[in-house]
Structure formats: structure tokens, C-alpha cells
Design an enzyme around this catalytic site. Structure first.
Site, PDB file in Angstrom:
ATOM      1  N   CYS A  95      -1.250  40.298  15.956  1.00 23.13           N
ATOM      2  CA  CYS A  95      -1.845  41.546  16.422  1.00 23.13           C
ATOM      3  C   CYS A  95      -3.228  41.288  17.017  1.00 23.13           C
ATOM      4  O   CYS A  95      -4.058  40.623  16.399  1.00 23.13           O
ATOM      5  CB  CYS A  95      -1.933  42.508  15.236  1.00 23.13           C
ATOM      6  SG  CYS A  95      -2.967  43.948  15.520  1.00 23.13           S
ATOM      7  N   GLU A  96      -3.465  41.804  18.205  1.00 22.28           N
ATOM      8  CA  GLU A  96      -4.754  41.575  18.849  1.00 22.28           C
ATOM      9  C   GLU A  96      -5.890  42.359  18.206  1.00 22.28           C
ATOM     10  O   GLU A  96      -7.061  42.092  18.477  1.00 22.28           O
ATOM     11  CB  GLU A  96      -4.672  41.912  20.330  1.00 22.28           C
ATOM     12  CG  GLU A  96      -4.445  43.376  20.645  1.00 22.28           C
ATOM     13  CD  GLU A  96      -4.343  43.648  22.133  1.00 22.28           C
ATOM     14  OE1 GLU A  96      -4.733  44.755  22.551  1.00 22.28           O
ATOM     15  OE2 GLU A  96      -3.871  42.770  22.883  1.00 22.28           O
ATOM     16  N   HIS A  97      -5.567  43.313  17.346  1.00 23.98           N
ATOM     17  CA  HIS A  97      -6.607  44.119  16.706  1.00 23.98           C
ATOM     18  C   HIS A  97      -7.179  43.452  15.453  1.00 23.98           C
ATOM     19  O   HIS A  97      -8.369  43.596  15.165  1.00 23.98           O
ATOM     20  CB  HIS A  97      -6.052  45.493  16.340  1.00 23.98           C
ATOM     21  CG  HIS A  97      -5.562  46.264  17.522  1.00 23.98           C
ATOM     22  ND1 HIS A  97      -4.423  47.047  17.484  1.00 23.98           N
ATOM     23  CD2 HIS A  97      -6.049  46.350  18.784  1.00 23.98           C
ATOM     24  CE1 HIS A  97      -4.232  47.591  18.677  1.00 23.98           C
ATOM     25  NE2 HIS A  97      -5.209  47.189  19.481  1.00 23.98           N
ATOM     26  N   HIS A  98      -6.337  42.728  14.716  1.00 24.09           N
ATOM     27  CA  HIS A  98      -6.797  42.113  13.469  1.00 24.09           C
ATOM     28  C   HIS A  98      -6.450  40.623  13.380  1.00 24.09           C
ATOM     29  O   HIS A  98      -6.784  39.976  12.386  1.00 24.09           O
ATOM     30  CB  HIS A  98      -6.172  42.825  12.261  1.00 24.09           C
ATOM     31  CG  HIS A  98      -6.450  44.291  12.228  1.00 24.09           C
ATOM     32  ND1 HIS A  98      -5.534  45.242  12.653  1.00 24.09           N
ATOM     33  CD2 HIS A  98      -7.553  44.980  11.848  1.00 24.09           C
ATOM     34  CE1 HIS A  98      -6.053  46.443  12.531  1.00 24.09           C
ATOM     35  NE2 HIS A  98      -7.274  46.326  12.056  1.00 24.09           N
ATOM     36  N   GLN A 136       2.731  45.106  20.033  1.00 25.45           N
ATOM     37  CA  GLN A 136       4.184  45.078  20.215  1.00 25.45           C
ATOM     38  C   GLN A 136       4.575  45.776  21.505  1.00 25.45           C
ATOM     39  O   GLN A 136       5.521  45.358  22.181  1.00 25.45           O
ATOM     40  CB  GLN A 136       4.874  45.723  19.009  1.00 25.45           C
ATOM     41  CG  GLN A 136       6.393  45.642  19.067  1.00 25.45           C
ATOM     42  CD  GLN A 136       7.049  46.150  17.798  1.00 25.45           C
ATOM     43  OE1 GLN A 136       6.490  46.069  16.709  1.00 25.45           O
ATOM     44  NE2 GLN A 136       8.249  46.699  17.915  1.00 25.45           N
ATOM     45  N   HIS A 164       4.622  44.471  10.705  1.00 21.96           N
ATOM     46  CA  HIS A 164       3.230  44.105  10.976  1.00 21.96           C
ATOM     47  C   HIS A 164       2.473  43.917   9.662  1.00 21.96           C
ATOM     48  O   HIS A 164       2.380  44.855   8.857  1.00 21.96           O
ATOM     49  CB  HIS A 164       2.554  45.186  11.820  1.00 21.96           C
ATOM     50  CG  HIS A 164       3.129  45.316  13.203  1.00 21.96           C
ATOM     51  ND1 HIS A 164       2.417  44.972  14.332  1.00 21.96           N
ATOM     52  CD2 HIS A 164       4.352  45.735  13.637  1.00 21.96           C
ATOM     53  CE1 HIS A 164       3.168  45.193  15.409  1.00 21.96           C
ATOM     54  NE2 HIS A 164       4.347  45.651  14.996  1.00 21.96           N
ATOM     55  N   CYS A 166      -0.637  43.675   9.361  1.00 24.90           N
ATOM     56  CA  CYS A 166      -1.865  44.465   9.361  1.00 24.90           C
ATOM     57  C   CYS A 166      -1.637  45.826   8.704  1.00 24.90           C
ATOM     58  O   CYS A 166      -2.580  46.475   8.256  1.00 24.90           O
ATOM     59  CB  CYS A 166      -2.423  44.628  10.768  1.00 24.90           C
ATOM     60  SG  CYS A 166      -1.336  45.493  11.914  1.00 24.90           S
TER      61      CYS A 166
END
Length: 206
Positions: A95-98, A136, A164, A166
Site C-alpha cells: 500500500c502506498e499510504h502505509h 488496489q 490489506h 493496513c
């Protein structure tokens, strides 16, 4: 289609200069210290080197060319022009956020226009984009766009099912949550009956 246009525009942006290996390892040391541990203790002293090496593998998709993966097309297929479906392509992405892993399976179908691509290449194209920082939704669009652009198909259908970490490990901490995304181009986008056929084939093959 708008999301595919946006992704094409984003892919044209210039990338920032890549840090050195030493800078990457120093950043890992900083994160270890920020987390509250001693980066110089025995169990962690070599961790920055290991993490940098692991990143080279986990994010190898940045060094791969998606178009080259699909360059070889087999034209002599005895006139076959019906749907080709490859299901249950397993993948792991981040995941690019976490930068937390998410993992699952991709299912890809397409209608060939002028030949077919090797089945393993569809699995390879999933791997190319999965081994990058992702959402995703973007992963789904990128895979479909690459197949559409490289093969000039009459239509691409894609579904991704993923879990996920996250969600499971932080925040709401809910395990077993599954996320499903789809992407359709060509005849799959324009004809709901083709989408129904795609989903029926997925269910029937299980």
C-alpha cells in the site's frame, strides 16, 4: 476510461533522482531509532542493509518495462478469437499510504484481436505492477491499460480480490476483510452481457 487517461498522464511525470544505497540505509537507521530502538545493537546493526536489499526485490517493478513483457504475440492460433481467461494469479503488493503489504489474486480475461500472448506473460504483468507502491484501484487500472495498449485487444476484463494488512494490523484492525476491484475495457465495458460472462466463468471454474 477517465482513470486510464489519468494514469497515462501520471506515468509521463519525471521521477526524482534516486537516493544512494548509503542514503537508503541511513533512512532505515533513522526509522529504527524513531521507533524507539537502538540501530547499533547486535540484532539491528545489519538491518538497514537487509531492508535496502529487500526493497530491491519487493519493488523490482520500478525497474521492469511492462510493455516489453507483452511484446511476443502468437499469431498462429488456428483462428481462435474467443475469450482467454487466466484466473487466480497470486500477488503481493504494498500500500502506498502505509507501505504495508496487501495480497490476493487477480483474474484476467481478454478478447484477442490479432493473436494471443503467452499465458505466463499475464501473470508477469501482474507481478510488474504489484511490485511497486500501489493502491488496489490503481493496480487494477494499470494492468488492464498495459494489456490493452500492448495487445490491442477487443476488450479486457480484470478483477482483483485482496486483503490489506493496513486494515488488519493498524487503524480499525479488522482481519479477514476482502476488497474487490474490477476494470473493463472495450467490449467488456460496453456490453454488460460480456461482464456477466466473465463473472460466470470465474464462478464456474471454481
Amino acid at each position: 476510461m477517465d482513470d486510464l487517461v489519468t494514469l497515462r498522464a501520471e506515468s509521463a511525470r519525471p521521477k526524482p533522482a534516486k537516493p544512494s544505497r548509503e542514503e537508503a540505509e541511513a533512512a532505515v537507521r533513522t526509522l529504527i531509532a524513531w521507533a524507539g530502538d537502538d540501530p547499533d545493537r547486535e540484532g539491528l546493526v545489519n538491518t538497514p542493509r537487509r531492508v535496502a536489499k529487500a526493497y530491491e526485490e519487493l519493488f523490482s517493478g520500478y525497474r521492469a518495462n511492462a510493455g516489453e513483457t507483452l511484446t511476443r504475440v502468437f499469431h498462429h492460433v488456428s483462428g481462435y478469437d474467443d475469450l482467454v481467461l487466466v484466473r487466480d494469479i497470486s500477488f503481493v503488493s504494498h500500500c502506498e499510504h502505509h507501505i504495508a503489504p496487501f495480497f490476493g489474486k487477480a483474474h484476467i480475461a481478454y478478447y484477442p484481436r490479432d493473436g494471443v500472448v503467452g499465458l505466463s506473460k499475464l501473470a508477469r504483468i501482474v507481478e510488474v505492477f504489484a511490485r511497486r507502491l500501489q493502491t488496489q484501484e490503481a493496480l487494477s487500472a494499470q494492468i488492464a491499460m498495459a494489456i490493452e495498449d500492448s495487445l490491442g485487444t477487443r476488450g479486457v476484463a480484470l478483477m482483483i480480490e485482496a486483503e490489506h494488512t493496513c486494515i488488519a494490523m493498524r487503524g480499525v484492525r479488522k482481519e479477514g476483510v476482502s476488497t474487490v476491484t474490477t476494470q473493463f475495457t472495450g467490449v467488456f465495458r460496453d456490453d454488460p452481457n460480456e461482464q456477466t460472462r466473465f463473472f460466470n466463468l470465474l464462478r464456474g471454474a471454481r
